[in-house]
Design a protein around this motif. Structure first.
Motif, PDB file in Angstrom:
ATOM      1  N   ALA B  74      44.978  45.061  24.094  1.00 56.38           N
ATOM      2  CA  ALA B  74      45.817  46.250  24.285  1.00 56.38           C
ATOM      3  C   ALA B  74      45.277  47.444  23.505  1.00 56.38           C
ATOM      4  CB  ALA B  74      47.243  45.944  23.862  1.00 56.38           C
ATOM      5  N   ASN B  75      44.696  47.177  22.341  1.00 58.48           N
ATOM      6  CA  ASN B  75      44.144  48.246  21.522  1.00 58.48           C
ATOM      7  C   ASN B  75      42.986  48.950  22.249  1.00 58.48           C
ATOM      8  OD1 ASN B  75      41.957  49.114  19.429  1.00 58.48           O
ATOM      9  ND2 ASN B  75      43.868  49.121  18.269  1.00 58.48           N
ATOM     10  N   ALA B  76      42.167  48.166  22.943  1.00 57.33           N
ATOM     11  CA  ALA B  76      41.052  48.744  23.695  1.00 57.33           C
ATOM     12  C   ALA B  76      41.566  49.559  24.880  1.00 57.33           C
ATOM     13  CB  ALA B  76      40.105  47.643  24.181  1.00 57.33           C
ATOM     14  N   ILE B  77      42.628  49.065  25.502  1.00 60.78           N
ATOM     15  CA  ILE B  77      43.197  49.791  26.642  1.00 60.78           C
ATOM     16  C   ILE B  77      43.738  51.154  26.195  1.00 60.78           C
ATOM     17  CG2 ILE B  77      45.168  49.804  28.215  1.00 60.78           C
ATOM     18  CD1 ILE B  77      42.987  48.154  29.343  1.00 60.78           C
ATOM     19  N   VAL B  78      44.350  51.183  25.010  1.00 56.11           N
ATOM     20  CA  VAL B  78      44.859  52.457  24.503  1.00 56.11           C
ATOM     21  C   VAL B  78      43.694  53.440  24.287  1.00 56.11           C
ATOM     22  CG1 VAL B  78      45.839  53.530  22.441  1.00 56.11           C
ATOM     23  CG2 VAL B  78      47.031  51.633  23.547  1.00 56.11           C
ATOM     24  N   MET B 163      47.775  51.039  16.415  1.00 58.53           N
ATOM     25  CA  MET B 163      47.822  49.912  15.487  1.00 58.53           C
ATOM     26  C   MET B 163      46.765  48.884  15.912  1.00 58.53           C
ATOM     27  SD  MET B 163      49.936  49.305  12.961  1.00 58.53           S
ATOM     28  CE  MET B 163      51.503  48.589  12.556  1.00 58.53           C
ATOM     29  N   ALA B 164      46.208  48.168  14.920  1.00 60.83           N
ATOM     30  CA  ALA B 164      45.238  47.100  15.209  1.00 60.83           C
ATOM     31  C   ALA B 164      45.742  45.800  14.588  1.00 60.83           C
ATOM     32  CB  ALA B 164      43.891  47.470  14.607  1.00 60.83           C
ATOM     33  N   CYS B 165      45.063  44.702  14.901  1.00 61.18           N
ATOM     34  CA  CYS B 165      45.461  43.402  14.341  1.00 61.18           C
ATOM     35  C   CYS B 165      45.608  43.494  12.827  1.00 61.18           C
ATOM     36  CB  CYS B 165      44.420  42.338  14.669  1.00 61.18           C
ATOM     37  SG  CYS B 165      44.311  41.935  16.415  1.00 61.18           S
ATOM     38  N   ALA B 166      44.569  44.033  12.166  1.00 61.21           N
ATOM     39  CA  ALA B 166      44.563  44.040  10.698  1.00 61.21           C
ATOM     40  C   ALA B 166      45.720  44.860  10.148  1.00 61.21           C
ATOM     41  CB  ALA B 166      43.229  44.591  10.188  1.00 61.21           C
ATOM     42  N   LEU B 192      51.527  54.131  18.384  1.00 60.94           N
ATOM     43  CA  LEU B 192      51.310  53.211  19.504  1.00 60.94           C
ATOM     44  C   LEU B 192      51.116  51.795  18.958  1.00 60.94           C
ATOM     45  CD1 LEU B 192      48.758  55.417  21.478  1.00 60.94           C
ATOM     46  CD2 LEU B 192      51.189  55.173  21.990  1.00 60.94           C
ATOM     47  N   HIS B 193      52.052  50.907  19.275  1.00 57.62           N
ATOM     48  CA  HIS B 193      51.998  49.555  18.720  1.00 57.62           C
ATOM     49  C   HIS B 193      51.209  48.648  19.664  1.00 57.62           C
ATOM     50  CE1 HIS B 193      54.742  50.364  15.371  1.00 57.62           C
ATOM     51  NE2 HIS B 193      55.266  51.254  16.202  1.00 57.62           N
ATOM     52  N   CYS B 194      49.896  48.689  19.505  1.00 58.62           N
ATOM     53  CA  CYS B 194      49.033  48.015  20.471  1.00 58.62           C
ATOM     54  C   CYS B 194      48.090  47.030  19.798  1.00 58.62           C
ATOM     55  CB  CYS B 194      48.231  49.050  21.246  1.00 58.62           C
ATOM     56  SG  CYS B 194      47.266  50.112  20.166  1.00 58.62           S
ATOM     57  N   GLU B 195      48.503  46.439  18.670  1.00 58.56           N
ATOM     58  CA  GLU B 195      47.631  45.468  18.007  1.00 58.56           C
ATOM     59  C   GLU B 195      47.220  44.375  18.995  1.00 58.56           C
ATOM     60  OE1 GLU B 195      50.568  46.465  17.033  1.00 58.56           O
ATOM     61  OE2 GLU B 195      51.958  44.806  16.722  1.00 58.56           O
ATOM     62  N   GLY B 196      45.969  43.966  18.873  1.00 56.62           N
ATOM     63  CA  GLY B 196      45.368  43.090  19.882  1.00 56.62           C
ATOM     64  C   GLY B 196      46.066  41.760  20.097  1.00 56.62           C
ATOM     65  N   PHE B 197      46.664  41.209  19.033  1.00 55.67           N
ATOM     66  CA  PHE B 197      47.259  39.880  19.196  1.00 55.67           C
ATOM     67  C   PHE B 197      48.640  39.924  19.827  1.00 55.67           C
ATOM     68  CE2 PHE B 197      48.381  41.040  14.732  1.00 55.67           C
ATOM     69  CZ  PHE B 197      49.762  41.014  14.839  1.00 55.67           C
ATOM     70  N   ARG B 198      49.155  41.132  20.043  1.00 55.41           N
ATOM     71  CA  ARG B 198      50.538  41.320  20.479  1.00 55.41           C
ATOM     72  C   ARG B 198      50.871  40.710  21.830  1.00 55.41           C
ATOM     73  NH1 ARG B 198      54.678  45.518  19.726  1.00 55.41           N
ATOM     74  NH2 ARG B 198      55.472  45.199  21.811  1.00 55.41           N
ATOM     75  N   SER B 199      49.994  40.944  22.779  1.00 58.88           N
ATOM     76  CA  SER B 199      50.310  40.509  24.139  1.00 58.88           C
ATOM     77  C   SER B 199      49.164  39.652  24.649  1.00 58.88           C
ATOM     78  CB  SER B 199      50.474  41.722  25.043  1.00 58.88           C
ATOM     79  OG  SER B 199      50.618  41.321  26.384  1.00 58.88           O
ATOM     80  N   LYS B 200      49.492  38.687  25.502  1.00 58.10           N
ATOM     81  CA  LYS B 200      48.407  37.835  25.995  1.00 58.10           C
ATOM     82  C   LYS B 200      47.572  38.556  27.048  1.00 58.10           C
ATOM     83  CE  LYS B 200      51.366  35.394  29.238  1.00 58.10           C
ATOM     84  NZ  LYS B 200      52.163  34.188  29.354  1.00 58.10           N
TER      85      LYS B 200
END
Lengths: 458, 518
Positions: B74-78, B163-166, B192-200
């Motif tokens: 999701a972070n990359a998509i943002v 936001m990112a995973c870290a 933007l709450h888009c940390e990578g682990f958030r969504s499958k």
């Protein structure tokens, strides 16, 4: 003397340390997955978030001369794709399943688990899982490569040393005389690494050395890594990457090292390089001198042809240049163009954020580019600051300025009518298949590319 | 009650929760349609009844593989949406590695700007460039400093913070910082709450990007409606929509890639919203409808004859141009018929295969079948059993199957290249159409060339059938190269794996691994 040629300009642009970055020139620690891919039979297993390997893929391979990859692949590495559950409850089960299935499905001789930010921050005991498989006889190691630890170059050292500790292991047997471990460019990150490995190996073999090739097109896979402790010495041809590793090897296997901080380009530099290595290795000089003679003859056969164009082209050639590149390419390209072609270096900016402890030595090299030619390099990893320095601190004379740079300098080049040759990461307007700008042959290609672009070809 | 998108919240409910999205499934397309029960879910979303049909409340069965290969997040998509605007700045609050794909989206941005005839520029995504120390002591000050720098360096119209995973794991509070800094810098600061682990699935990143835009960029209470303006939720595609919508007297407002602040700001003044891909566009279109009264076009996607006809008619109804549209449809059918017939002749006996995101695949499949290309199977990277709009005519997979027939081997799988040896044993194809990295190089080694559909608007509309047909000729010719590759380059997969027949074996029988790895 040098001050007259290149007067110290006032520094107009702030150079923040560890500040924000616009337009980055490198990836993060976990990007060292690409060092594993540089070994034939090496399979990285990414223990990190779903997007991590995707992101590193671009900086290292796709948007770095569209290099592609080999074997296990660059665009589809096995990855834990860590999810919220793993973050909350721990990700070891996901990792265990990933390792087991990777071993079953993906061919490989050495599997390297690289743990990224998530795994490191949640504190999973990765070594325990990896050890389970190593104890069963699988060639597998792990590396702590949390992205926050630094660049892909930091990661490269961590990965190399993890392989040495966990896969190569202890050794106190005999050394093989004349066998030398080659520590050279960082796979993928240095975009010409494949071609450069071929050229440097050709040169070292020509000079009579037995080269243990750890990465690249002529690497014989993990077999070479097992041979590391048997080598007579370590040859490190690199600005700074790998110095920690050879220090470690000195301790671990009682191996001395020879450090060549500048990649040799052109006949004079390459010949001097060969003589230095041969002297250090203490091998017979007859073979190397014969090789040098033959290479020099060929080199100047071509240079004589080139000289006609260089002397007689009516329609203008660049006389001033700037280099924006990683440590290795920055000094090597600046030196060759200043010393062997006679172009005027206006600015060199080193983009790969070398550790502070190495910077003075790196800067020292720029004081002796050629007789009467010296500059002070900048160390900047923020693309915005790079652009500001070029805008405000560099004045090019009449004629087309030559920029040996990256894709981030496109805006500057367009606005200033400069000729941009993308040669360091990231690069999206140049394709690298088998390219080298070093040694005897690479120097000729380098000249060819610069002046082909100058006369209108791309 | 209709479950509305909540713009008071800064976070977005994940696709898997909101829509029931899955990333692993294998079977006939018709079977997936049945299991998805779009109608039941749609009724529930629209607030009629409670679950409607049998599937309305039921989760789709999902195959989960122990082996996964790298994907987007999701972070990359943002980055690919918010990081590709003309005059707003995205700050990635993260270690530098999260920005390592900046050059890729820069390349896409350059291409998009050229296609849209806009001024070329590099993207200017900033990273807070966090280090190990920041992981221990927190990084809020760095973020504040970077927001100030963004303002000082670029004077943007808005600043987004991702936001990112870290940063999510160490608990950075970007909402409070955004609020505080917005007052200081005087432009919208959008968390933007888009940390990578958030969504499958990465496509949640589209929703997060669009949520931020709808929440803080789009003009509230517009005083006028621009009756000739239509929002098209898009990526970087060539502007074919202007031509396609000209007979309806419409100007196109592309959201979000390559747009500037004013273009996004005026979205609430548009007469309607639609898209080239429901996966991408349905969240923003729904938010604009629910919160700004801009109707979402309830129609199939504009691919192939039937889809394009229905899409145009639905727009015509909203703008009151039914008569002109009917004439246009008729003349377009006539115009392209001879060329399409010629292409159908050329593609007799040719087989194709799609590997892209979900709704876009449905569009591409329509175009392949219009060209008379046989399709025995395809892979979509995820499946949404319903979209946010939940419109009656937006069930894109059903629209496809109703118009063009079933697909025998329809797989949902998130860029898992290791399945391709089995996939291309059970299904024959002469080429693949791809978006997203990793699959094409693997297909290539099996002798199959790929059309990388980098300009996603190519297959759109009537002319899109012809454009795609012409483009594919060049791809089929490339098979020569792929055969060379196939003769000389090895596959990276083990002998054991290549002997298996089911691409989903590991998901169905993970225990088999214990017989291989002892």
């Amino acid at each position: 003397m040098s001050d007259k040629i290149n007067p110290q300009k006032l520094k107009l642009v702030k150079r923040p340390k560890n500040g924000s970055i616009t337009n980055p020139y490198y990836g993060c620690t976990v990007g060292a997955a690409y060092s594993v891919l540089g070994i034939k039979g090496g399979v990285p297993i990414a223990n990190c978030g779903p997007g991590c390997m995707y992101k590193q893929f671009f900086m290292q391979s796709f948007d770095n001369g569209f290099q592609g990859s080999y074997g296990a692949g660059g665009g589809n590495l096995p990855s834990a794709n860590v999810q919220e559950n793993d973050v909350v409850f721990g990700g070891l089960k996901t990792l265990d399943n990933l390792i087991k299935s990777s071993l079953a499905v993906i061919k490989g001789d050495l599997y390297v688990v690289l743990t990224g930010c998530s795994g490191e921050l949640i504190g999973d005991d990765v070594p325990s899982v990896v050890k389970k498989y190593r104890d069963k006889g699988y060639p597998i190691v792990c590396a702590d490569t949390g992205g926050f630890k630094g660049t892909n170059l930091t990661g490269h050292e961590i990965v190399v040393q993890s392989i040495i500790d966990q896969f190569v292991g202890d050794y106190d047997g005999e050394k093989t005389p004349g066998l030398v471990n080659l520590w050279f460019e960082t796979p993928y990150y240095n975009q010409n690494w494949r071609g450069d490995y071929e050229e440097i190996v050709r040169i070292l073999r020509g000079a009579g050395l037995k080269v243990n090739i750890l990465f690249g097109p002529e690497n014989e896979g993990v077999k070479a890594w097992k041979k590391i402790p048997k080598a007579q010495f370590n040859l490190i041809i690199s600005s700074w990457v790998g110095l920690e590793t050879v220090e470690k090897l000195k301790e671990k296997y009682n191996q001395p090292y020879l450090h060549i901080p500048v990649l040799p380009i052109g006949e004079e530099a390459t010949t001097a390089f060969i003589r230095k290595v041969v002297e250090y290795a203490g091998i017979d000089k007859k073979k190397s001198e014969k090789f040098i003679k033959r290479e020099a003859e060929l080199y100047y056969y071509y240079i004589e042809h080139f000289a006609e164009f260089f002397s007689e082209y009516w329609f203008g050639l660049p006389s001033e240049f700037a280099v924006i590149a990683n440590s290795d390419y920055a000094i090597a390209y600046t030196k060759f163009l200043a010393d062997q072609i006679g172009l005027i270096p206006k600015k060199t900016i080193v983009t790969d954020n070398p550790p502070e402890k190495y910077r003075a030595a790196l800067a020292e090299e720029y004081k002796h580019l050629s007789d009467g030619v010296a500059i002070e390099p900048d160390f900047v990893e923020d693309g915005y600051t790079v652009q500001q320095i070029l805008e405000k601190e560099v004045t090019f004379g009449p004629g087309v300025p030559l920029i040996i740079g990256t894709t981030w300098e496109i805006d500057y080049a367009r606005d200033h009518g400069a000729l941009l040759l993308e040669s360091s990461s990231p690069t999206t307007e140049s394709l690298v298949v088998n390219k080298s700008y070093i040694g005897y042959k690479g120097a000729l290609s380098f000249i060819e590319h610069i002046y082909s672009a100058t006369v209108g070809g791309k | 009650m209709v479950k509305k998108i909540n713009l008071d919240m800064s976070t977005v409910e994940n696709r898997e929760m909101r829509l029931g999205t899955i990333i692993g499934w294998d079977g006939k397309a018709s079977q997936l349609i049945e299991e998805s029960d779009y109608e039941g879910r749609s009724e529930k979303k629209q607030g009629h009844g409670c679950g409607g049909g049998k599937g309305g409340n039921c989760r789709l069965c999902e195959l989960k593989s122990p082996l996964n290969q790298q994907t987007m997040c999701a972070n990359a998509i943002v980055e690919c949406q918010i990081g590709n605007t003309e005059d707003c700045i995205l700050i990635q609050h993260a270690p530098i590695g999260c920005s390592a794909d900046n050059p890729w989206f820069n390349l896409a941005f350059h291409n998009g700007l050229v296609r849209r005839k806009k001024k070329l520029q590099n993207l200017k995504i900033m990273s807070t460039n966090l280090s190990e120390k920041d992981m221990v002591f927190g990084a809020s000050d760095k973020l504040k400093r970077t927001i100030r720098e963004a303002k000082e360096r670029y004077n943007p119209k808005a600043i987004f913070v991702s936001m990112a995973c870290a940063t999510a794991i160490i608990g950075e509070d970007i909402d409070s910082i955004a609020e505080e800094m917005e007052a200081e810098v005087g432009v919208p600061v959008v968390p933007l709450h888009c940390e990578g682990f958030r969504s499958k699935h990465w496509s949640t990143g589209f929703d997060i990007s669009q949520h931020g835009v709808a929440r803080q960029i789009v003009k509230r209470n517009p005083e006028k409606i621009q009756k000739d303006l239509i929002n098209i939720v898009a990526l970087w595609g060539t502007d074919y929509f202007t031509q396609l919508l000209a007979p309806l007297g419409l100007r196109v407002n592309y959201m979000i890639d390559c747009a500037n602040y004013n273009e996004m700001h005026q979205a609430s003044e548009a007469v309607a919203t639609t898209t080239f891909c429901h996966t991408l566009g349905s969240y923003l279109a729904t938010a604009l409808e629910q919160h700004f009264g801009v109707p979402q076009i309830d129609a199939p996607q504009p691919y192939g004859l039937a889809g394009t006809d229905a899409w145009l008619r639905a727009i015509a109804k909203v703008v009151g141009k039914e008569k002109e549209t009917e004439e246009y449809i008729e003349s377009e059918h006539k115009r392209i018929a001879p060329k399409v017939a010629e292409l159908r002749e050329f593609y007799k006996g040719v087989k194709g295969f799609i590997m892209t995101g979900s709704a876009y695949a449905h569009g591409l499949l329509s175009v392949l079948r219009e060209l008379g290309i046989e399709v025995q199977g395809s892979i979509v990277f995820h499946h949404d059993p319903v979209y946010d709009g939940a419109g009656k005519h937006q069930d894109s997979l059903k629209e496809f199957v109703d118009n063009y027939g079933d697909i025998e081997h329809y797989s949902v799988s998130k860029t898992q290249a290791y399945q391709l040896p089995q996939v291309f044993r059970r299904v024959k194809t002469d080429f693949v159409v791809i978006r997203h990295q990793g699959l094409a190089p693997e297909a290539a080694k099996m002798g199959i060339p790929a059309l990388a559909m980098g300009d996603e608007h190519i297959p759109v509309g009537y002319e899109g059938i012809i454009r795609t047909g012409e483009m594919l000729k060049g791809i089929l010719a490339r098979k020569k190269f792929n055969q060379v590759l196939n003769r000389h380059v090895e596959s990276p997969y083990s002998k054991w794996w290549k002997q298996q027949d089911d691409p989903f074996l590991l998901a169905k029988h993970p225990e088999i691994l214990d017989t291989v790895i002892k």
